[in-house]
Design a protein around this motif. Structure first.
Motif, mmCIF file in Angstrom:
data_model
loop_
_atom_site.group_PDB
_atom_site.id
_atom_site.type_symbol
_atom_site.label_atom_id
_atom_site.label_comp_id
_atom_site.label_asym_id
_atom_site.label_seq_id
_atom_site.Cartn_x
_atom_site.Cartn_y
_atom_site.Cartn_z
ATOM 1 N N ILE B 89 28.000 8.339 3.423
ATOM 2 C CA ILE B 89 29.977 7.732 3.808
ATOM 3 C C ILE B 89 29.425 7.660 2.071
ATOM 4 O O ILE B 89 29.587 6.959 1.370
ATOM 5 C CB ILE B 89 29.352 7.275 4.631
ATOM 6 C CG1 ILE B 89 28.795 7.477 6.085
ATOM 7 C CG2 ILE B 89 31.107 5.959 4.386
ATOM 8 C CD1 ILE B 89 28.449 6.236 6.737
ATOM 9 N N SER B 93 25.151 6.081 -1.209
ATOM 10 C CA SER B 93 24.053 6.346 -1.464
ATOM 11 C C SER B 93 23.324 7.538 -2.255
ATOM 12 O O SER B 93 23.656 8.061 -2.861
ATOM 13 C CB SER B 93 23.025 6.666 -0.183
ATOM 14 O OG SER B 93 23.315 5.926 0.685
ATOM 15 N N TYR B 95 20.570 7.957 -4.713
ATOM 16 C CA TYR B 95 18.739 8.699 -4.554
ATOM 17 C C TYR B 95 18.894 9.029 -6.034
ATOM 18 O O TYR B 95 19.972 9.734 -6.589
ATOM 19 C CB TYR B 95 19.201 9.313 -3.657
ATOM 20 C CG TYR B 95 18.849 9.139 -2.301
ATOM 21 C CD1 TYR B 95 18.727 8.214 -1.619
ATOM 22 C CD2 TYR B 95 19.794 9.287 -0.662
ATOM 23 C CE1 TYR B 95 17.739 8.327 -0.420
ATOM 24 C CE2 TYR B 95 20.174 8.851 -0.110
ATOM 25 C CZ TYR B 95 19.000 8.403 0.875
ATOM 26 O OH TYR B 95 18.877 8.329 1.712
ATOM 27 N N VAL B 102 12.760 9.813 0.842
ATOM 28 C CA VAL B 102 12.801 10.079 2.800
ATOM 29 C C VAL B 102 14.648 10.734 2.768
ATOM 30 O O VAL B 102 15.326 9.737 2.479
ATOM 31 C CB VAL B 102 12.210 9.320 3.592
ATOM 32 C CG1 VAL B 102 12.806 9.541 5.438
ATOM 33 C CG2 VAL B 102 10.499 9.660 3.291
ATOM 34 N N GLY B 103 15.330 11.494 4.003
ATOM 35 C CA GLY B 103 16.393 11.490 4.268
ATOM 36 C C GLY B 103 17.408 11.775 3.242
ATOM 37 O O GLY B 103 18.864 12.025 2.927
ATOM 38 N N SER B 104 16.757 12.857 1.760
ATOM 39 C CA SER B 104 17.199 12.965 0.417
ATOM 40 C C SER B 104 17.463 14.452 0.016
ATOM 41 O O SER B 104 16.351 14.708 0.704
ATOM 42 C CB SER B 104 17.343 12.392 -0.941
ATOM 43 O OG SER B 104 15.910 12.324 -1.139
ATOM 44 N N ARG B 164 14.146 5.132 -2.648
ATOM 45 C CA ARG B 164 15.025 5.049 -1.671
ATOM 46 C C ARG B 164 15.857 5.539 -2.257
ATOM 47 O O ARG B 164 16.119 5.218 -3.733
ATOM 48 C CB ARG B 164 14.756 4.227 -0.446
ATOM 49 C CG ARG B 164 14.873 2.852 -1.103
ATOM 50 C CD ARG B 164 15.028 2.293 0.201
ATOM 51 N NE ARG B 164 14.896 0.552 -0.395
ATOM 52 C CZ ARG B 164 15.755 -0.485 -1.277
ATOM 53 N NH1 ARG B 164 17.108 -0.067 -1.452
ATOM 54 N NH2 ARG B 164 15.451 -1.075 -1.906
ATOM 55 N N ASP B 165 17.424 4.818 -2.182
ATOM 56 C CA ASP B 165 18.677 5.489 -2.224
ATOM 57 C C ASP B 165 19.095 3.718 -2.998
ATOM 58 O O ASP B 165 18.755 2.870 -2.084
ATOM 59 C CB ASP B 165 20.072 5.801 -1.349
ATOM 60 C CG ASP B 165 19.786 4.690 -0.308
ATOM 61 O OD1 ASP B 165 18.845 4.666 0.332
ATOM 62 O OD2 ASP B 165 20.946 4.685 0.247
ATOM 63 N N LEU B 168 25.468 0.886 -0.516
ATOM 64 C CA LEU B 168 26.056 -0.511 -0.010
ATOM 65 C C LEU B 168 25.257 -1.637 0.426
ATOM 66 O O LEU B 168 23.590 -1.812 0.537
ATOM 67 C CB LEU B 168 26.707 -0.410 1.197
ATOM 68 C CG LEU B 168 27.575 0.967 1.560
ATOM 69 C CD1 LEU B 168 28.368 1.945 2.314
ATOM 70 C CD2 LEU B 168 28.361 1.378 0.439
ATOM 71 N N PHE B 171 24.669 -3.649 4.068
ATOM 72 C CA PHE B 171 25.068 -3.280 5.462
ATOM 73 C C PHE B 171 24.297 -3.029 6.225
ATOM 74 O O PHE B 171 23.697 -1.919 5.844
ATOM 75 C CB PHE B 171 26.440 -1.758 4.740
ATOM 76 C CG PHE B 171 26.789 -1.345 5.783
ATOM 77 C CD1 PHE B 171 27.807 -2.455 6.447
ATOM 78 C CD2 PHE B 171 26.386 -0.445 6.204
ATOM 79 C CE1 PHE B 171 28.280 -1.665 7.417
ATOM 80 C CE2 PHE B 171 27.024 0.269 7.338
ATOM 81 C CZ PHE B 171 28.278 -0.502 7.359
ATOM 82 N N PHE B 175 18.892 -4.346 2.068
ATOM 83 C CA PHE B 175 19.646 -4.156 0.515
ATOM 84 C C PHE B 175 20.378 -4.830 -0.255
ATOM 85 O O PHE B 175 21.260 -4.401 -0.343
ATOM 86 C CB PHE B 175 18.770 -2.667 0.900
ATOM 87 C CG PHE B 175 17.796 -1.840 1.284
ATOM 88 C CD1 PHE B 175 16.314 -2.928 0.525
ATOM 89 C CD2 PHE B 175 18.024 -1.222 2.213
ATOM 90 C CE1 PHE B 175 15.686 -2.509 1.196
ATOM 91 C CE2 PHE B 175 16.252 -1.210 2.653
ATOM 92 C CZ PHE B 175 14.956 -1.773 2.240
ATOM 93 N N TYR B 181 31.030 -2.958 1.229
ATOM 94 C CA TYR B 181 31.645 -2.093 2.409
ATOM 95 C C TYR B 181 32.298 -2.523 3.226
ATOM 96 O O TYR B 181 31.423 -3.693 4.287
ATOM 97 C CB TYR B 181 30.160 -1.001 2.710
ATOM 98 C CG TYR B 181 31.339 -0.491 3.907
ATOM 99 C CD1 TYR B 181 32.859 0.390 3.590
ATOM 100 C CD2 TYR B 181 30.869 0.621 4.761
ATOM 101 C CE1 TYR B 181 33.027 0.485 4.885
ATOM 102 C CE2 TYR B 181 31.567 2.077 5.984
ATOM 103 C CZ TYR B 181 33.083 1.545 5.787
ATOM 104 O OH TYR B 181 33.187 2.744 6.123
#
Lengths: 229, 256
Positions: B89, B93, B95, B102-104, B164-165, B168, B171, B175, B181
């Motif tokens: 968004i 993020s 990274y 994970v997720g990147s 990880r990233d 925000l 949010f 973290f 935001y």
């Protein structure tokens, strides 16, 4: 439209096949507790004005695994009276009560901050029934989180949230292993935020937050978390 | 498709050039030889990530090599040619390029970069409510960016790097991040132009590059021309940040 119906019936068929060919042994152990539609703060709205809702921050909702007692924390007096003790294990906080935190005195910015709670949480990428043991203290120390909410894609949350439709979609097959406020091990599956635990929500105004979740606390102090359901 | 993508990247590269930049190196498809920058401070201005970005979904990912001060094409996302990616968004993020992230986009790749955010609560109280995790004044005084940045002269001992990233700040999660935001515009009640706005905060990120060099980085804005007090009328997707990279492999970040 026709195509969609076909796809759905294919899905149903597949699901049916899955069931009949499932010959894995049933999991054994004590029973879990399912909490359905726990009403959180349904009176708040911090976005567009909505009928019957006030524009204010959401009250936190605390919940005790042992007594199943829940409590909305509405005021400073409530905070002083009800938060700094180990009578609750998790709190549903912030927007739509969707950020779920443990009760730990050292976690600044969470409802348990400054209290005696010893709570902790670790995210485990496994379905609930396959989580049979709590991880080591070292794992809690190194990989622990204060709580879980929105998953931006990094794996640290319990729901996905698309800003294009504003609907929460719980992450499947992710389980949260906890230390409770008093230091017992537990596992938790966060299942839904919408009333009635619907499998899919398309209506932005579906009644929320009503929390559905499942948990098990190992009362003997061990790390065993196998359950029958 | 390919030409369109290349065109976009070219625009992004052009936008990346600012006055005090070293000239970015030529585009090298293989990228392996590289054209590393010298130890120094670089400012990247109005880097075009995704100008169609809205709060309605993820923006186009933007890969950046700190060692070469340039945008890296998305086709090289599974290589060690970039150090950080602006993802998700509003590209919020950040990274590291790490195969374990994970997720990147770098997940499963050869990347070894790591990232950390320095949180100094004694400093934070100047602009931030350290209990409720939100700014206490907006706009946050610009002088705090330089102050935060200049204070970091080395990689702090014991700083915890992650794969990880960093994104925000608190949010719906636990973290610390670089930006606040304001999802509902709660800092400006009754002003719909203030909902879904990201405010950068004077927080310094430390990046350990893919090749193991240290850099400090501070986000300045995600809006075009860095408005001091952004709202919905400003265009997101234009990233402005500053970074200082130490090329000798040490943790010395006392870099003019």
């Amino acid at each position: 439209m026709k195509l969609r119906i076909l796809i759905i019936s294919a899905g149903v068929l597949l699901a049916a096949c899955g069931k009949s060919s499932n010959d894995k042994p049933a999991p054994t152990g004590p029973a879990s507790t399912l909490i359905s539609d726990l009403q959180a703060d349904t009176g708040a709205s911090v976005g567009e004005p909505e009928e019957g809702k006030e524009q204010r921050p959401f009250y936190s909702l605390t919940f005790s695994f042992t007594t199943q007692r829940s409590r909305l924390i509405k005021s400073k007096a409530d905070s002083i009276q009800y938060l700094k003790n180990t009578d609750w294990d998790i709190a549903f906080t912030q927007e739509y009560n969707s950020y779920v935190v443990v009760n730990n005195g050292a976690f600044t910015g969470t409802p348990g901050a400054g209290g005696p709670g010893k709570g902790a949480m670790v995210i485990v990428e496994k379905p609930y029934d396959q989580v049979t043991e709590a991880p080591s203290d070292e794992t809690f120390e190194n990989n622990g989180v204060h709580g879980v909410g929105w998953d931006s894609g990094n794996g640290y949350g319990w729901f996905f949230y698309s800003l294009s439709n504003h609907i929460c979609v719980p992450v499947k097959n992710r389980t949260f292993v906890l230390r409770t406020a008093s230091g017992k091990y537990a596992k938790l599956a966060l299942l839904n935020i919408y009333k009635g635990n619907p499998p899919v929500v398309t209506d932005l105004f579906w009644p929320a937050p009503y929390l559905t979740f499942k948990y098990f606390v190992q009362t003997d102090g061990s790390r065993r978390l196998n359950t029958s359901n | 498709m390919n030409t369109k993508l290349l065109g976009l990247l070219a625009i992004a590269l052009l936008a990346a050039c600012s006055k005090d930049d070293a000239p970015p190196g030529p585009e090298e498809p293989g990228g392996s030889a590289g054209n590393p920058v010298k130890t120094g401070t670089y400012r990247v201005v109005n880097l075009v990530a995704d100008t169609n970005a809205t709060s309605a979904g993820d923006a186009v990912s933007l890969y950046y090599s700190l060692e070469e001060n340039r945008v890296v094409p998305a086709s090289q996302r599974q290589t060690g040619n970039w150090d950080i990616v602006f993802y998700g968004i509003y590209n919020s993020s950040v990274y590291p390029n790490n195969g374990n992230a994970v997720g990147s986009p770098g997940f499963g790749g050869p990347g070894k970069a790591e990232i950390a955010v320095i949180v100094d609560r004694k400093f934070d109280v100047a602009y931030y409510d350290t209990t409720h995790f939100k700014p206490t004044q907006l706009p946050i005084p610009a002088a705090l960016w330089s102050e935060a940045y200049n204070k970091v002269t080395t990689v702090p001992a014991g700083l915890r790097f992650v794969t990880r990233d960093i994104g925000l700040d608190h949010f719906l999660g636990g973290f610390d991040g670089w930006g606040y935001y304001d999802f509902y515009g709660s800092l400006f009640p009754g002003n719909p132009q203030k909902a879904h706005v990201v405010y950068t905060m004077p927080r310094v990120l430390i990046v350990k590059t893919h090749k193991g060099r240290y850099a400090k980085l501070i986000m300045e804005s995600i809006y075009k021309d860095s408005p001091a007090n952004p709202d919905r009328t400003h265009k997101p997707g234009y990233i402005t940040f500053r970074y200082s990279i130490q090329m000798d492999g040490s943790t010395n970040l006392n870099i003019p």
